[in-house]
Design a protein around this motif. Structure first.
Motif, PDB file in Angstrom:
ATOM      1  N   ALA A  18       0.849  -1.195   0.000  1.00 14.64           N
ATOM      2  CA  ALA A  18       0.000   0.000   0.000  1.00 14.64           C
ATOM      3  C   ALA A  18       0.882   1.242   0.000  1.00 14.64           C
ATOM      4  CB  ALA A  18      -0.907   0.006   1.227  1.00 14.64           C
ATOM      5  N   THR A  19       0.314   2.350  -0.455  1.00 23.62           N
ATOM      6  CA  THR A  19       1.036   3.620  -0.459  1.00 23.62           C
ATOM      7  C   THR A  19       0.250   4.643   0.348  1.00 23.62           C
ATOM      8  OG1 THR A  19       2.051   3.166  -2.604  1.00 23.62           O
ATOM      9  CG2 THR A  19       1.965   5.461  -1.911  1.00 23.62           C
ATOM     10  N   VAL A  30      -4.146   9.481   3.228  1.00 25.47           N
ATOM     11  CA  VAL A  30      -4.813   8.629   2.241  1.00 25.47           C
ATOM     12  C   VAL A  30      -3.976   7.366   2.059  1.00 25.47           C
ATOM     13  CG1 VAL A  30      -5.669   8.453  -0.122  1.00 25.47           C
ATOM     14  CG2 VAL A  30      -5.743  10.654   1.080  1.00 25.47           C
ATOM     15  N   GLY A  32      -3.824   3.932  -0.021  1.00 20.53           N
ATOM     16  CA  GLY A  32      -4.368   3.279  -1.206  1.00 20.53           C
ATOM     17  C   GLY A  32      -3.499   2.131  -1.657  1.00 20.53           C
ATOM     18  N   PRO A  33      -3.864   1.512  -2.764  1.00 17.99           N
ATOM     19  CA  PRO A  33      -3.058   0.420  -3.310  1.00 17.99           C
ATOM     20  C   PRO A  33      -1.649   0.914  -3.632  1.00 17.99           C
ATOM     21  CG  PRO A  33      -5.158   0.591  -4.451  1.00 17.99           C
ATOM     22  CD  PRO A  33      -5.044   1.783  -3.570  1.00 17.99           C
ATOM     23  N   ARG A  63      -9.170   5.183   3.631  1.00 21.19           N
ATOM     24  CA  ARG A  63      -8.651   3.909   3.118  1.00 21.19           C
ATOM     25  C   ARG A  63      -9.379   3.607   1.812  1.00 21.19           C
ATOM     26  NH1 ARG A  63      -5.772   1.264   7.224  1.00 21.19           N
ATOM     27  NH2 ARG A  63      -6.062   2.245   9.238  1.00 21.19           N
ATOM     28  N   LEU A  64      -8.606   3.556   0.724  1.00 18.12           N
ATOM     29  CA  LEU A  64      -9.192   3.342  -0.592  1.00 18.12           C
ATOM     30  C   LEU A  64      -9.460   1.871  -0.890  1.00 18.12           C
ATOM     31  CD1 LEU A  64      -7.125   5.935  -2.638  1.00 18.12           C
ATOM     32  CD2 LEU A  64      -9.375   6.203  -1.598  1.00 18.12           C
ATOM     33  N   ALA A  65      -8.994   0.988  -0.038  1.00 15.64           N
ATOM     34  CA  ALA A  65      -9.256  -0.443  -0.195  1.00 15.64           C
ATOM     35  C   ALA A  65      -9.422  -1.031   1.207  1.00 15.64           C
ATOM     36  CB  ALA A  65      -8.117  -1.128  -0.938  1.00 15.64           C
ATOM     37  N   PHE A  68      -5.299  -4.927   1.868  1.00 13.38           N
ATOM     38  CA  PHE A  68      -4.189  -4.843   0.931  1.00 13.38           C
ATOM     39  C   PHE A  68      -3.444  -6.169   0.922  1.00 13.38           C
ATOM     40  CE2 PHE A  68      -4.887  -0.545   2.554  1.00 13.38           C
ATOM     41  CZ  PHE A  68      -5.120   0.120   1.362  1.00 13.38           C
TER      42      PHE A  68
END
Length: 116
Positions: A18-19, A30, A32-33, A63-65, A68
């Motif tokens: 994740a980044t 933020v 995300g992947p 959290r965009l996902a 992870f």
């Protein structure tokens, strides 16, 4: 095949999945992947550190996902790995000595005296 990126946390040997980036104007972190490439103002995190991420007081975390996971190797990764192994197994060719280059000779210093 690109190099496998590691978690940005000090001392963590795990692979990044994740980044993390910060939006300072909105006081938001933020997560995300894993980004396509490493950026200087982003942090790559392993799954353990991504799951445990918390933000400073007054900040929010987006959290965009929900989860992870480490990406599977792609066909291109496997082909690049096979080519690297093949290249490493090839016999090396000797480079002929260059007669025009500088010559280095090691000379023993006989001027030093040895006192018994």
């Amino acid at each position: 095949m690109g190099l496998q990126r590691r978690c940005s946390r000090a001392g963590c040997p795990n692979s990044a999945v994740a980044t993390l980036t910060y939006v300072y104007a909105d006081s938001t972190a933020v997560l995300g992947p894993l980004a396509t490439y490493a950026e200087p103002h982003a942090y790559d995190l392993c799954s353990r550190h991504a799951e445990r991420l918390s933000a400073p007081q007054g900040w929010s975390v987006v959290r965009l996902a929900p989860q992870f996971t480490e990406p599977e190797p792609t066909h291109d990764d496997l082909v690049a790995l096979a080519e690297a192994v093949r290249e490493a197994g090839r016999p090396t060719t000797e480079v002929p000595a260059d007669d025009h280059g500088p010559v280095l000779r090691l000379v023993r210093d006989d001027s030093a005296t040895v006192v018994p």
